[in-house]
Scaffold this motif. Structure first.
Motif, PDB file in Angstrom:
ATOM      1  N   VAL A   1       0.806  -1.220   0.000  1.00 39.49           N
ATOM      2  CA  VAL A   1       0.000   0.000   0.000  1.00 39.49           C
ATOM      3  C   VAL A   1       0.846   1.280   0.000  1.00 39.49           C
ATOM      4  O   VAL A   1       0.327   2.358  -0.287  1.00 39.49           O
ATOM      5  N   ARG A   2       2.150   1.174   0.322  1.00 33.84           N
ATOM      6  CA  ARG A   2       3.011   2.364   0.330  1.00 33.84           C
ATOM      7  C   ARG A   2       4.455   1.929   0.174  1.00 33.84           C
ATOM      8  O   ARG A   2       4.892   0.967   0.815  1.00 33.84           O
TER       9      ARG A   2
ATOM     10  N   ARG B   1      -4.574   3.881   3.196  1.00 34.14           N
ATOM     11  CA  ARG B   1      -4.676   3.100   1.962  1.00 34.14           C
ATOM     12  C   ARG B   1      -5.119   1.661   2.245  1.00 34.14           C
ATOM     13  O   ARG B   1      -5.800   1.049   1.424  1.00 34.14           O
TER      14      ARG B   1
ATOM     15  N   GLU C   1      -8.722   0.773   1.889  1.00 32.67           N
ATOM     16  CA  GLU C   1      -9.232   0.461   0.551  1.00 32.67           C
ATOM     17  C   GLU C   1      -9.239  -1.058   0.315  1.00 32.67           C
ATOM     18  O   GLU C   1     -10.149  -1.580  -0.296  1.00 32.67           O
TER      19      GLU C   1
END
Length: 111
Positions: A81-82, A102, A105
Motif C-alpha cells: 500500500v506504500r 490506503r 481500501e
C-alpha cells in the motif's frame, strides 16, 4: 494455495518505479520469496510487523534503505500500500498513517 504479492494501485506502482534499481530488485526478490515459500516462512530481516494490520518489506541498497508497507488480504494476498525511501532510523508516523489509510481500501474491497 500459495501467496501472491501485488500493489494496491497505479500510485503505488509509481512509488515502486521511483525506487533506485537495486532496491526495486530487492523488493522483487522478497516478493518472489513470499510467493515461493509462503508469507508464514519469511521473517526478519526481510519482513517485520509495524502495527495493527501493517507489515513492512525491508530493502537495503547502495543508496540507502527503503520500505514497502503492506497488509495481508483475503485469498492469501500481500497487498503493498506504500513504498518509500527511508531517511530516518524510525519509520515516520506520516508514512504509517498514509499506509493505514490506503489499507482501508483493501478492507473495503473485501467487504
Amino acid at each position: 494455495m500459495s501467496w501472491t504479492v501485488e500493489t494496491l494501485n497505479a500510485l503505488v506502482d509509481g512509488e515502486v518505479a521511483a525506487l533506485p534499481s537495486d532496491m526495486r530488485a530487492r523488493l522483487s526478490r522478497i516478493s518472489a520469496l513470499i510467493e515461493a515459500s509462503g508469507l508464514e516462512q519469511v521473517h526478519e530481516p526481510h519482513v517485520k510487523h509495524l502495527e495493527g494490520p501493517l507489515w513492512e518489506m525491508r530493502m537495503k541498497g547502495k543508496d540507502g534503505i527503503s520500505r514497502a508497507l503492506y497488509v495481508t488480504a483475503w485469498r492469501r494476498r500481500a497487498v503493498i500500500v506504500r513504498v518509500f525511501v527511508k531517511k530516518t532510523n524510525k519509520t515516520p508516523r506520516r508514512e504509517i498513517e498514509l499506509a493505514l489509510k490506503r489499507a482501508k481500501e483493501v478492507q473495503d474491497d473485501e467487504s
